[in-house]
Design a protein around this motif. Structure first.
Motif, PDB file in Angstrom:
ATOM      1  N   GLU A  21       0.823  -1.201   0.000  1.00  0.00           N
ATOM      2  CA  GLU A  21       0.000   0.000   0.000  1.00  0.00           C
ATOM      3  C   GLU A  21       0.862   1.257   0.000  1.00  0.00           C
ATOM      4  N   ASP A  24       1.444   2.220  -3.556  1.00  0.00           N
ATOM      5  CA  ASP A  24       0.237   2.537  -4.335  1.00  0.00           C
ATOM      6  C   ASP A  24      -0.504   1.311  -4.861  1.00  0.00           C
ATOM      7  N   GLU A  26      -3.498  -1.226  -3.735  1.00  0.00           N
ATOM      8  CA  GLU A  26      -4.550  -1.517  -2.766  1.00  0.00           C
ATOM      9  C   GLU A  26      -4.564  -3.018  -2.495  1.00  0.00           C
ATOM     10  N   LYS A 150     -10.893  10.118  -8.164  1.00  0.00           N
ATOM     11  CA  LYS A 150     -10.397   8.740  -8.139  1.00  0.00           C
ATOM     12  C   LYS A 150     -11.447   7.781  -8.689  1.00  0.00           C
TER      13      LYS A 150
END
Length: 214
Positions: A21, A24, A26, A150
């Motif tokens: 994480e 970047d 998830e 996002k």
């Protein structure tokens, strides 16, 4: 990028989640391997990282079951089993990569990125006067950078990943919003946002079905 991590070691699982994480990625971490039975949308994951030695079921069985169900996500085996026979068995079951413990987390990161490159699309995509850079997550229109949310980016990425094909609204909801209680109207709202940026008719609507990006 989003991965599914199936790892029952709490210390290793937590450290990998934090590391990935921080880079970047998830991470949906499953410590109890039985939970994988309740995942109905594997398309939301770019890579599945699977341990072999689990508490309730062998990783090899999970690997086999996923492939028998038609799950096509790249699967990276992460295990202490280093025998060549174990590797051969997993590759024959449909594994895409195999990393033995102990390992450098940077190597895991590099392998995950390599798997996503095999699966995904070009790093820079041009649609008319719009240039989309998937690596830097930026959009430029006529040379000027455009900012989007996002959520809009996630929707655009999913349409790009399936460009040329009609993507059902339900699949979009599952990929972008997951288990959140939202409906078709929110998809239409973000499609409108993307249409303001992309060339006319780049996104086609198929009433009652979904959308297609040409």
């Amino acid at each position: 990028m989003k991965i599914l991590l199936v790892e029952d070691d709490p210390i290793l699982g937590e450290s990998l989640k934090e590391y990935l994480e921080a880079n970047d990625i998830e991470v949906h971490w499953i410590q109890d391997d039985r939970e994988i039975e309740y995942i109905y949308n594997f398309e939301q994951y770019d890579v599945i990282v699977l341990d072999l030695i689990l508490k309730y079921k062998k990783g090899e069985e999970i690997l086999r079951d996923l492939r028998l169900k038609g799950i096509k996500n790249p699967i990276l085996i992460l295990t202490a089993k280093s025998d060549i026979k174990d590797k051969e068995y997993c590759f024959n079951l449909g594994a895409d990569d195999y990393l033995t413990k102990p390992f450098n987390p940077k190597e895991l990161l590099l392998r995950i990125k390599a798997l996503t490159k095999r699966k995904h699309i070009d790093e820079i995509i041009k649609i008319g006067d719009v240039e989309i850079n998937l690596n830097s997550k930026t959009i430029k229109k006529a040379g000027e950078e455009i900012k989007i949310s996002k959520t809009a980016w996630d929707l655009l990425y999913y349409l790009l990943k399936n460009k040329g094909s009609v993507v059902e609204t339900e699949r979009i909801l599952n990929y972008v919003w997951g288990d959140k209680p939202v409906g078709d109207e929110i998809v239409r709202t973000y499609i409108k946002e993307l249409r303001k940026i992309l060339p006319k008719d780049a996104i086609k609507t198929y009433k009652g079905r979904g959308y297609k990006l040409d």
